[in-house]
Design a protein around this motif. Structure first.
Motif, PDB file in Angstrom:
ATOM      1  N   ASP A 175       0.843  -1.190   0.000  1.00 49.87           N
ATOM      2  CA  ASP A 175       0.000   0.000   0.000  1.00 49.87           C
ATOM      3  C   ASP A 175       0.881   1.244   0.000  1.00 49.87           C
ATOM      4  O   ASP A 175       2.110   1.161   0.130  1.00 49.87           O
ATOM      5  CB  ASP A 175      -0.913   0.014   1.236  1.00 49.87           C
ATOM      6  N   TRP A 176       0.241   2.423  -0.099  1.00 56.20           N
ATOM      7  CA  TRP A 176       0.992   3.677  -0.137  1.00 56.20           C
ATOM      8  C   TRP A 176       0.406   4.668   0.860  1.00 56.20           C
ATOM      9  O   TRP A 176      -0.810   4.734   1.051  1.00 56.20           O
ATOM     10  CB  TRP A 176       0.929   4.317  -1.523  1.00 56.20           C
ATOM     11  N   PHE A 177       1.285   5.466   1.473  1.00 53.60           N
ATOM     12  CA  PHE A 177       0.850   6.623   2.253  1.00 53.60           C
ATOM     13  C   PHE A 177       1.591   7.842   1.733  1.00 53.60           C
ATOM     14  O   PHE A 177       2.824   7.880   1.751  1.00 53.60           O
ATOM     15  CB  PHE A 177       1.130   6.447   3.755  1.00 53.60           C
ATOM     16  N   PHE A 178       0.827   8.824   1.246  1.00 53.38           N
ATOM     17  CA  PHE A 178       1.400  10.069   0.751  1.00 53.38           C
ATOM     18  C   PHE A 178       1.022  11.171   1.735  1.00 53.38           C
ATOM     19  O   PHE A 178      -0.147  11.540   1.853  1.00 53.38           O
ATOM     20  CB  PHE A 178       0.873  10.403  -0.644  1.00 53.38           C
ATOM     21  N   GLU A 179       2.018  11.675   2.436  1.00 53.04           N
ATOM     22  CA  GLU A 179       1.768  12.650   3.501  1.00 53.04           C
ATOM     23  C   GLU A 179       1.896  14.068   2.962  1.00 53.04           C
ATOM     24  O   GLU A 179       2.921  14.440   2.372  1.00 53.04           O
ATOM     25  CB  GLU A 179       2.765  12.437   4.646  1.00 53.04           C
ATOM     26  N   GLY A 180       0.836  14.867   3.171  1.00 51.71           N
ATOM     27  CA  GLY A 180       0.896  16.253   2.739  1.00 51.71           C
ATOM     28  C   GLY A 180      -0.428  16.755   2.210  1.00 51.71           C
ATOM     29  O   GLY A 180      -1.485  16.148   2.407  1.00 51.71           O
ATOM     30  N   ASP A 181      -0.355  17.882   1.524  1.00 53.58           N
ATOM     31  CA  ASP A 181      -1.521  18.595   1.011  1.00 53.58           C
ATOM     32  C   ASP A 181      -2.083  17.875  -0.214  1.00 53.58           C
ATOM     33  O   ASP A 181      -1.392  17.707  -1.225  1.00 53.58           O
ATOM     34  CB  ASP A 181      -1.090  20.020   0.642  1.00 53.58           C
ATOM     35  N   ALA A 182      -3.347  17.471  -0.125  1.00 53.33           N
ATOM     36  CA  ALA A 182      -3.977  16.745  -1.234  1.00 53.33           C
ATOM     37  C   ALA A 182      -3.968  17.557  -2.524  1.00 53.33           C
ATOM     38  O   ALA A 182      -3.843  16.991  -3.611  1.00 53.33           O
ATOM     39  CB  ALA A 182      -5.415  16.368  -0.855  1.00 53.33           C
ATOM     40  N   ALA A 183      -4.106  18.859  -2.424  1.00 52.84           N
ATOM     41  CA  ALA A 183      -4.130  19.706  -3.623  1.00 52.84           C
ATOM     42  C   ALA A 183      -2.825  19.617  -4.398  1.00 52.84           C
ATOM     43  O   ALA A 183      -2.805  19.805  -5.626  1.00 52.84           O
ATOM     44  CB  ALA A 183      -4.420  21.160  -3.252  1.00 52.84           C
ATOM     45  N   GLN A 184      -1.732  19.328  -3.717  1.00 51.03           N
ATOM     46  CA  GLN A 184      -0.445  19.160  -4.372  1.00 51.03           C
ATOM     47  C   GLN A 184      -0.203  17.708  -4.790  1.00 51.03           C
ATOM     48  O   GLN A 184       0.255  17.430  -5.898  1.00 51.03           O
ATOM     49  CB  GLN A 184       0.688  19.600  -3.436  1.00 51.03           C
ATOM     50  N   ILE A 185      -0.527  16.794  -3.876  1.00 52.25           N
ATOM     51  CA  ILE A 185      -0.140  15.398  -4.089  1.00 52.25           C
ATOM     52  C   ILE A 185      -1.010  14.692  -5.119  1.00 52.25           C
ATOM     53  O   ILE A 185      -0.504  13.981  -6.000  1.00 52.25           O
ATOM     54  CB  ILE A 185      -0.164  14.644  -2.746  1.00 52.25           C
ATOM     55  N   VAL A 186      -2.324  14.867  -5.033  1.00 50.50           N
ATOM     56  CA  VAL A 186      -3.223  14.115  -5.910  1.00 50.50           C
ATOM     57  C   VAL A 186      -2.950  14.383  -7.396  1.00 50.50           C
ATOM     58  O   VAL A 186      -2.835  13.431  -8.186  1.00 50.50           O
ATOM     59  CB  VAL A 186      -4.695  14.373  -5.537  1.00 50.50           C
ATOM     60  N   PRO A 187      -2.819  15.640  -7.844  1.00 52.97           N
ATOM     61  CA  PRO A 187      -2.511  15.849  -9.272  1.00 52.97           C
ATOM     62  C   PRO A 187      -1.205  15.199  -9.695  1.00 52.97           C
ATOM     63  O   PRO A 187      -1.081  14.735 -10.831  1.00 52.97           O
ATOM     64  CB  PRO A 187      -2.439  17.373  -9.403  1.00 52.97           C
ATOM     65  N   GLU A 188      -0.227  15.141  -8.775  1.00 55.19           N
ATOM     66  CA  GLU A 188       1.069  14.568  -9.128  1.00 55.19           C
ATOM     67  C   GLU A 188       0.985  13.048  -9.269  1.00 55.19           C
ATOM     68  O   GLU A 188       1.497  12.473 -10.235  1.00 55.19           O
ATOM     69  CB  GLU A 188       2.117  14.951  -8.085  1.00 55.19           C
ATOM     70  N   ILE A 189       0.327  12.390  -8.322  1.00 57.20           N
ATOM     71  CA  ILE A 189       0.308  10.933  -8.393  1.00 57.20           C
ATOM     72  C   ILE A 189      -0.610  10.438  -9.517  1.00 57.20           C
ATOM     73  O   ILE A 189      -0.438   9.329 -10.020  1.00 57.20           O
ATOM     74  CB  ILE A 189      -0.086  10.298  -7.040  1.00 57.20           C
ATOM     75  N   LEU A 190      -1.585  11.262  -9.925  1.00 60.72           N
ATOM     76  CA  LEU A 190      -2.490  10.870 -11.016  1.00 60.72           C
ATOM     77  C   LEU A 190      -2.012  11.334 -12.391  1.00 60.72           C
ATOM     78  O   LEU A 190      -2.634  11.041 -13.411  1.00 60.72           O
ATOM     79  CB  LEU A 190      -3.899  11.429 -10.772  1.00 60.72           C
ATOM     80  N   LYS A 191      -0.883  12.024 -12.420  1.00 68.58           N
ATOM     81  CA  LYS A 191      -0.439  12.687 -13.638  1.00 68.58           C
ATOM     82  C   LYS A 191      -0.198  11.725 -14.789  1.00 68.58           C
ATOM     83  O   LYS A 191      -0.408  12.066 -15.958  1.00 68.58           O
ATOM     84  CB  LYS A 191       0.840  13.486 -13.341  1.00 68.58           C
ATOM     85  N   SER A 192       0.215  10.511 -14.497  1.00 68.78           N
ATOM     86  CA  SER A 192       0.504   9.556 -15.572  1.00 68.78           C
ATOM     87  C   SER A 192      -0.753   9.196 -16.360  1.00 68.78           C
ATOM     88  O   SER A 192      -0.661   8.719 -17.498  1.00 68.78           O
ATOM     89  CB  SER A 192       1.133   8.282 -15.001  1.00 68.78           C
TER      90      SER A 192
END
Length: 317
Positions: free
Chosen positions: A285-302
């Protein structure tokens, strides 16, 4: 839009392994909570602030409170509608909406009532609002079924306008009214007559009420049925993303467990590592710590590409 900042907080190895799994996934769930809206600067339900600090928000969010004093309850929800409209969908809302367009087997379950996902043009058939919406209204009469969706009128009726007369010390100044955290607790709340509150245009008798799920009420049956059908149609679920919520309370926790039972890996995006699903994280599994507004666009970018500014449907309404 926020990808450069996100790269500094998302470990490259985790990003690559997550995106590889995302790219190959066909059945995906996203479970959204208040942490996603916090990235838009929106106060939480219990943190409405200002003149509402002297009221217990939980006590106002009940059918009994509406029956006793619909004017007070409507003022609280009119304030929340106003605050939500001052906020804007953030890049995470737009990235999830784009993922819904790119991935046929993607479903979003949101616990938020702030209307930010619909305003980001998230495909409605792929967005299930577990707790309703501030911008839906319905008749409070038992036998009347009138409902309205995406009503962004602010105020919904003139009597619910936030007072902004700066010459009157008992009202909220125009500057304060635009702030997301009104700090003056001494503002007098007017007593509103029943005739001045939103009235049902269909039956002409009942008051309209906010289309949110109040304490003591059942979650919307059609929404739950749609989710259950989606889950039942899935022999396998590849991924569930838990964004801005601890998912410790049912039914949210149950959806994480059900997805796991069908093989899903879990990806959590949250500001605090203590806010973890009740079942915790498993290997892989994954845990991405931080601001969703920054993290979500980055991890979904592909899948979704670069997220750019888009029209706000509330502004267009």
């Amino acid at each position: 839009m926020a990808s450069t900042a996100a790269r500094s907080v998302v470990p490259q190895k985790d990003l690559e392994s997550f995106q590889a799994h995302l790219n190959s996934s066909t059945r995906i769930l996203a479970l959204l909570g208040a942490g996603l809206s916090a990235s838009s600067g929106l106060p939480t339900f219990r943190g409405a602030g200002g003149l509402w600090r002297t009221h217990d928000a939980v006590e106002l969010a009940t059918p009994e409170a509406f029956g006793r004093d619909p004017g007070l309850v409507w003022q609280f929800y009119s304030y929340r509608r106003h605050m939500a409209l001052q906020a804007k969908p953030n890049p995470a809302h737009y990235a999830l909406a784009e993922l819904a367009r790119k991935k046929e087997g993607f479903m979003t379950l949101s616990q938020n009532v702030d209307g930010l996902s619909p305003r980001a043009n998230h495909p409605p058939e792929k967005l299930k609002l577990l707790h309703g919406s501030l911008f839906d209204v319905k008749c409070s009469e038992f036998f009347c079924k009138h409902t309205e969706s995406n009503n962004y009128t602010d105020p919904i009726v003139p009597a619910l306008a936030i007072p902004t007369d700066e010459s009157d010390p008992t009202t909220i100044s125009a500057l304060q009214a635009r702030e997301l955290d009104i700090s003056d607790e001494n503002v007098a709340l007017p007593e509103l007559a029943i005739r001045d509150l939103p009235r049902c245009p269909k039956c002409k008798r009942g008051l309209l009420r906010p289309g949110v799920v109040w304490f003591g009420e059942m979650l919307p049956t059609q929404v739950l049925d749609d989710i259950d059908k989606w889950m039942a149609d899935s022999k396998k679920i590849d991924l569930i993303m838990v964004i801005g919520t601890s998912a410790k309370v049912y039914p949210a926790a149950g959806y994480v467990d059900s997805a796991r039972a069908k093989g899903a890996k879990v990806a959590v995006v949250n500001m605090d590592r203590a806010d973890m699903p009740a079942s915790g994280l498993y290997k892989g599994d994954w845990f991405f710590e931080g601001d969703a507004a920054q993290i979500v666009p980055e991890i979904l970018k592909s899948v979704v590409g670069e997220i750019k500014e888009q029209p706000d449907l509330a502004v267009e309404a």
